[in-house]
Scaffold this active site. Sequence first.
Site, PDB file in Angstrom:
ATOM      1  N   SER A 235      16.682  -8.444  11.633  1.00 54.03           N
ATOM      2  CA  SER A 235      17.070  -8.562  13.061  1.00 54.03           C
ATOM      3  C   SER A 235      17.021  -7.350  14.135  1.00 54.03           C
ATOM      4  O   SER A 235      17.280  -7.226  15.157  1.00 54.03           O
ATOM      5  CB  SER A 235      18.667  -9.000  12.981  1.00 54.03           C
TER       6      SER A 235
ATOM      7  N   SER B  79      17.624  -6.592   7.353  1.00 53.76           N
ATOM      8  CA  SER B  79      17.419  -6.403   8.583  1.00 53.76           C
ATOM      9  C   SER B  79      16.704  -4.880   9.097  1.00 53.76           C
ATOM     10  O   SER B  79      16.659  -4.664  10.342  1.00 53.76           O
ATOM     11  CB  SER B  79      18.808  -6.717   9.478  1.00 53.76           C
TER      12      SER B  79
ATOM     13  N   LYS C  30      20.504  -0.148  18.451  1.00 51.52           N
ATOM     14  CA  LYS C  30      20.391  -1.620  18.385  1.00 51.52           C
ATOM     15  C   LYS C  30      21.592  -2.226  19.138  1.00 51.52           C
ATOM     16  O   LYS C  30      22.752  -1.392  19.088  1.00 51.52           O
ATOM     17  CB  LYS C  30      20.418  -2.057  16.754  1.00 51.52           C
TER      18      LYS C  30
END
Length: 556
Positions: free
Chosen positions: A205, A229, A123
């Site tokens: 997220s 997330s 990420k």
Amino acid sequence: MVRIPAPPGRGASTAKRSRSMGTLRSAVLHAALLLLGLLAVASGYIDVVELTASEIQEAYGQGEYTAEELTMAFLERIEKYGSVYNAFVYLNPDAIETARAMDKEYAESGPRGPLHGVPVVIKDNQNLAGVPTSNGYWGFRRSTGGLDMIPSRDASVVARLKEAGAIIMGKTNLPDFARSGTVSDSSAINRTYNSYGLDLVPGGSSGGTATAVSGSFAVLGLGTETGGSIQNPSAAQSLVGIKPSVGLVPIDGIAPLVAQRDVAGPMTKSVEDAAATLEILAGATLQDVRTYNGADAIPEEGYVSFLDEEGLQGKRLGVYDGVWGNPLSPEVEAAYDGMLDIVRELGAELVANVFNNSGWNEVYDDTPETYTGYAETLYHDLNLYFQDLGDTSDFNSVEEWEEKTNRTMGDDSAVSPFSVTESGSGGDPLTDPAYWEYAGWRSRIYLQYRKIMEEQQLDGLIYPFSSIPLPKFDEGGVGAITVPQINHMGLPQITLPAGYLDGGEPFAINIIGNDLYTEPDLISMGYAFEQATMLREAPEGPSEQVSFGSCQCTTF
């Protein structure tokens, strides 16, 4: 009703996948691959769809293909479909070189472990040395008009992946500052889409990681979670996600949202891959002193040893009673009931009304009036993170960035614009009475939870991920049930694919641990459920929508 698909046969699915792989190359990504020196086509066809790390190790052992050939095959897939889903912020130009090195090492001394030569993604709030970390925000990349936020060292989780022999394919999109649990729209590269349907939210997220993994642009990936997330995008895209206990996996070198709740964990297509990855990520480091709290709880035999097809036999699990969230929609309730029937057949005892008349609500609802909620320590935590970037970064504090750009950091985010400097008290939270009031409340709800688990002799909870079907864009939030309760308490949770609803939306269940550092139990129970059901099905993919438009990822 939940649709429970039969496991797709490799032969039948290969024919379907071959047709979808036969479309012309995207012009822009083709140019990117030219820059990477990747025009040579790997010998033979490698079907990368739904590949797991364990399958790759078996293939390497039998000499079916090399890490270089496999990496080429994934890059070919990214080239064809990458700009449709917009999952990548950055493609790694060194991926092929790393793969060649892993092949040479494999030939000389064998594999380092289960992730040797396995293509993975991280990420883009996780530091990769020498590469800008966007954190989803336009202002942290020169290429989008901001300043380059370039770290001098890898995040510990990234370093551990590299040490395990993994091949970092690239960095994935997230909403600005990781501040959405539903979408992964960023001011850095705009919207990331769900691999199961371009109209469905991808979850946030860690939505870029979820799309990259579920869409088979990588084998597995890393997410982070402060409030849903990891579980949200895992559930939204039929992946296994492990939200670990706070302090089990280091978070240094990761752009924070709320450091005291932040965690990093694996997002994969199988429980086995999730366990193997967690085994690599977990462990103490001086870079994150919290990890010493959980170090003694890491099993010496490793997490993979807890894969057990009988893992649900004799377990007592609390079922959803509505206390933590809204009533279930009829479709979700029917799907959840079907999953509970399977869990019973696998030997678990299910306990209703766990929280009713337990005193939970009285303790949980007694939130300190001074608690500001979401991102309450962001300003302080980000400044510490910025200071750690080193002199490779264009800036090392919120103030320096704002002075150089003449902008307010965060006020032009793609989702929920805000001001970083106005998040929380702004100073050291350890000197703020509100921080300690919140810490005391967290301790009280954790102790109340433990009391309930012990009194009812529960091994954990088994809940549907959400009270509603996965929404489409602009239809509201995902409705996650265990957010923010498990995040306040720091508890671990495993998210598991559990079929698909009538509209095609992925359906998922969560198993929540009865205490901190109970990941071995979650892996055991999750594996038993997965092996008995095998409910993940590869997304078909919009083969007719292959994009020839501009890929917004970079090869910095």
